[in-house]
Design a protein around this motif. Structure first.
Motif, PDB file in Angstrom:
ATOM      1  N   VAL A  61       0.835  -1.041   0.058  1.00  0.00           N
ATOM      2  CA  VAL A  61      -0.220  -0.010   0.054  1.00  0.00           C
ATOM      3  C   VAL A  61       0.847   1.285   0.077  1.00  0.00           C
ATOM      4  CG1 VAL A  61      -1.738   1.613   1.300  1.00  0.00           C
ATOM      5  CG2 VAL A  61      -1.952  -1.130   0.990  1.00  0.00           C
ATOM      6  N   TYR A  62       1.781   1.484   0.812  1.00  0.00           N
ATOM      7  CA  TYR A  62       2.757   2.367   0.801  1.00  0.00           C
ATOM      8  C   TYR A  62       3.350   2.739  -0.544  1.00  0.00           C
ATOM      9  CZ  TYR A  62       2.560   1.762   6.096  1.00  0.00           C
ATOM     10  OH  TYR A  62       2.185   1.516   7.037  1.00  0.00           O
ATOM     11  N   SER A  63       3.850   1.617  -1.157  1.00  0.00           N
ATOM     12  CA  SER A  63       4.379   1.700  -2.647  1.00  0.00           C
ATOM     13  C   SER A  63       3.577   2.229  -3.648  1.00  0.00           C
ATOM     14  CB  SER A  63       4.850   0.229  -2.966  1.00  0.00           C
ATOM     15  OG  SER A  63       5.885  -0.214  -2.310  1.00  0.00           O
ATOM     16  N   TYR A  64       2.199   1.989  -3.345  1.00  0.00           N
ATOM     17  CA  TYR A  64       1.137   2.518  -4.302  1.00  0.00           C
ATOM     18  C   TYR A  64       1.433   4.170  -4.074  1.00  0.00           C
ATOM     19  CZ  TYR A  64      -3.035   5.062  -5.562  1.00  0.00           C
ATOM     20  OH  TYR A  64      -3.892   5.839  -5.923  1.00  0.00           O
ATOM     21  N   PHE A  65       1.291   4.791  -2.956  1.00  0.00           N
ATOM     22  CA  PHE A  65       1.543   6.117  -2.666  1.00  0.00           C
ATOM     23  C   PHE A  65       2.627   6.679  -2.797  1.00  0.00           C
ATOM     24  CE2 PHE A  65      -2.042   5.019   0.447  1.00  0.00           C
ATOM     25  CZ  PHE A  65      -2.946   5.868  -0.146  1.00  0.00           C
TER      26      PHE A  65
END
Length: 120
Positions: A61-65
């Motif tokens: 999820v952090y990678s998406y952001f």
């Protein structure tokens, strides 16, 4: 505007993922508690596996952001204020992503449950 609405829809799905993460965190904590109270090694293993899974999902999820912030950062057609905000956003998302990666490392390396790792 269409792109922004699409991002909001994706973020709504991410909130659903966060709700699942919260449930899994409660479950992991119950296994951790069982391990410390009853010295149940199966609970210890389950707790560790759940936490590693939780933080892998969070890091995705952090990678998406991070990717979204990087795209905005690389966009050259914006105001000086937007450039400043993009720089700060990229810095913040990079730190959050790094924290997720570090937590995964700690969870994998700490097989004695010496560190308390919390989703935040």
């Amino acid at each position: 505007m269409e792109e922004r609405l699409k991002k909001i829809d994706i973020e709504n799905n991410i909130w659903i993922i966060y709700l699942g993460i919260i449930f899994l965190s409660f479950l992991a904590n119950s296994y951790e508690k069982d391990y410390f109270i009853n010295k149940n090694n199966l609970s210890k293993k389950t707790y560790r596996k759940l936490n590693i899974f939780i933080f892998i999902i969070l890091t995705l999820v952090y990678s998406y952001f991070e990717i979204d912030a990087l795209k905005s950062f690389l966009n050259k057609y914006k105001s000086p204020k937007q450039t400043k905000l993009d720089n700060l956003t990229l810095l913040a998302t990079t730190f959050v992503l790094l924290s997720g990666i570090i937590f995964i490392y700690i969870l994998i390396d700490d097989d004695d449950l010496l560190e308390e790792i919390a989703f935040n």
